[in-house]
Design an enzyme around this catalytic site. Structure first.
Site, PDB file in Angstrom:
ATOM      1  N   HIS A 132      73.739  40.317  36.939  1.00 41.22           N
ATOM      2  CA  HIS A 132      72.952  40.005  38.138  1.00 41.22           C
ATOM      3  C   HIS A 132      73.837  39.225  39.102  1.00 41.22           C
ATOM      4  CE1 HIS A 132      69.794  37.970  40.518  1.00 41.22           C
ATOM      5  NE2 HIS A 132      68.955  38.892  40.089  1.00 41.22           N
ATOM      6  N   LYS A 235      59.822  34.454  34.882  1.00 46.01           N
ATOM      7  CA  LYS A 235      60.033  35.682  34.112  1.00 46.01           C
ATOM      8  C   LYS A 235      59.228  35.670  32.812  1.00 46.01           C
ATOM      9  CE  LYS A 235      63.691  36.912  36.718  1.00 46.01           C
ATOM     10  NZ  LYS A 235      63.747  38.050  37.631  1.00 46.01           N
ATOM     11  N   CYS A 373      69.663  43.281  42.735  1.00 39.18           N
ATOM     12  CA  CYS A 373      70.668  42.201  42.734  1.00 39.18           C
ATOM     13  C   CYS A 373      71.769  42.488  41.704  1.00 39.18           C
ATOM     14  CB  CYS A 373      70.020  40.847  42.462  1.00 39.18           C
ATOM     15  SG  CYS A 373      68.933  40.283  43.772  1.00 39.18           S
TER      16      CYS A 373
END
Length: 415
Positions: A132, A235, A373
């Site tokens: 990421h 998350k 991303c």
């Protein structure tokens, strides 16, 4: 596969789980909401919403420095959340856990407070091709300042990280290694323990980006052996704007403050200041108190279900989705590593992922589209973007069937 998902716990009832998420009981464009974007941000169960609400309704106050009752209650709840995170990660001590705004801030803290003072011209920081941006850009910033460079270890066409190939990228100039636990695009589970062992044999510290790890599998930082591990609350069914960093105590003790302000000091004068020990040294200013408390509630909620149960449930969903999407003409799966966790990315012949996402939204199906991303990973697979379905503990086979039906509609529109 039968209509009933098989998990490690026969008592697991996904419909009972779903009933705890108010947001799921709605229609989008006249269709039942099918939420398949948990890798970006998971939805929140009622117990988390209530924990945050209770804080603001009944005992909110600033923490640590107050002697009145509300401050003491808030401080106790905040520190209970720290204990919960430490248990969740199997950290040796709660003081090894630092609360921050999320994985990104945690990575930046380590980059600037731990790695930057140790870098010199020509040094290298080793990552992988599947990282990421938040596990690439902070290292690039400190490397550019010091005349060092970031090196990416290769991945296979299936999206796997081979330990031998990774170790071959370690050189005498490698000073630090930063790797994902689970890829946010591919769902690949990286061989973290093996990489850490190889790194430590060469005296190289390792950070693990656990943003996609903690929602899907049990994490034991002592078993992994890593020096730093970070994750984001949102998350794992908690509030956004909150996260945690685990660091080995002896390393945290030698790191200078990342930010200055209230709460991270011992003594301040105009002649100079002295600083508190970790974790307070790295928690300048007033934190998101209710958010941290909500994070603790989310972790306790997940623990009550059991990470083994969550992993089995999501593995079944992932396998079913890959099977069903793989049968749709013109669909190509991106990332087919075995044992992947809760994420399925795909592209369709002649259809831009943004168009896929728009049409799916018209069917009430929420997926993520774009580069996620992870632009270097898109370059590796020679695609501009993908559509990504990602799962939470609340998803069902019916959700997958709705996804596939919507993808079939996309195919007919562009066929």
């Amino acid at each position: 596969m039968s209509a009933q998902l098989q998990t490690a716990d026969a008592a697991f009832d996904v419909e009972a789980i779903r009933a705890q998420f108010p947001v799921l009981a709605q229609a989008i464009r006249g269709k039942p909401l099918v939420y398949l974007d948990s890798a970006a941000s998971a939805q929140k169960p009622e117990v988390v919403i209530q924990a945050v609400t209770d804080c603001y309704r009944h005992y909110y106050s600033n923490i640590h420095r107050g002697v009145h009752t509300l401050s003491e209650r808030s401080t106790a709840a905040f520190e209970r959340a720290r204990d919960t995170v430490a248990r969740f990660l199997n950290a040796p001590h709660a003081h090894d856990v630092i609360f921050l705004r999320g994985t990104t801030e945690a990575t930046n803290l380590v980059a600037h407070s731990f790695v930057r003072p140790r870098l010199h011209a020509g040094d290298e920081i080793l990552v992988t091709e599947l990282e990421h941006h938040s596990n690439i850009v902070p290292w690039q910033l400190v490397a550019a300042e010091k005349g060092a460079k970031v090196v990416a270890a290769p991945i296979s066409d299936r999206g796997e990280v081979d330990v031998d190939a990774f170790v071959a990228c370690i050189t005498e100039r490698t000073r630090f290694i930063a790797i994902a636990h689970v890829s946010n695009v591919l769902g690949t589970l990286l061989p973290v323990a093996e990489i850490v062992a190889a790194a430590h044999a060469r005296g190289i510290p390792v950070l693990v980006d656990g943003a996609q790890g903690v929602p899907h599998l049990a994490v034991d930082v002592q078993a992994l052996g890593c020096d730093f591990y970070c994750f984001s609350s949102h998350k794992v069914y908690g509030p956004s704007g909150v996260g945690a960093l685990y660091g080995r105590r002896e390393l945290l003790a030698g790191m200078p403050p990342y930010q200055g302000g209230g709460g991270m000091i011992r003594r301040v004068s105009f002649k100079g200041s002295t600083f508190a020990d970790a974790p307070e040294r790295f928690e300048a200013g007033t934190p998101d108190i209710a958010g941290v408390i909500g994070c603790g509630a989310a972790i306790e909620w997940v623990e009550a279900i059991g990470l083994d149960v969550v992993a089995a449930h999501e593995h079944a969903l992932t396998e079913y989705t890959m099977q069903r999407l793989g049968e749709v003409p013109g669909v190509r799966l991106i990332g087919t590593a075995p044992g992947k966790a809760g994420v399925v990315s795909f592209v369709m012949d002649g259809v831009h992922p943004h168009d896929i996402g728009t049409i799916l939204d018209g069917e009430g199906v929420a997926v993520r589209v774009g580069h996620h991303c992870a632009q270097p990973l898109m370059d590796r697979f020679e695609v501009p973007a993908t559509a990504r379905a990602s799962f939470g503990v609340y998803n069902t086979l019916a959700d997958v069937d709705a996804l596939v039906a919507a993808v079939e509609k996309v195919r007919h529109w562009f066929g």
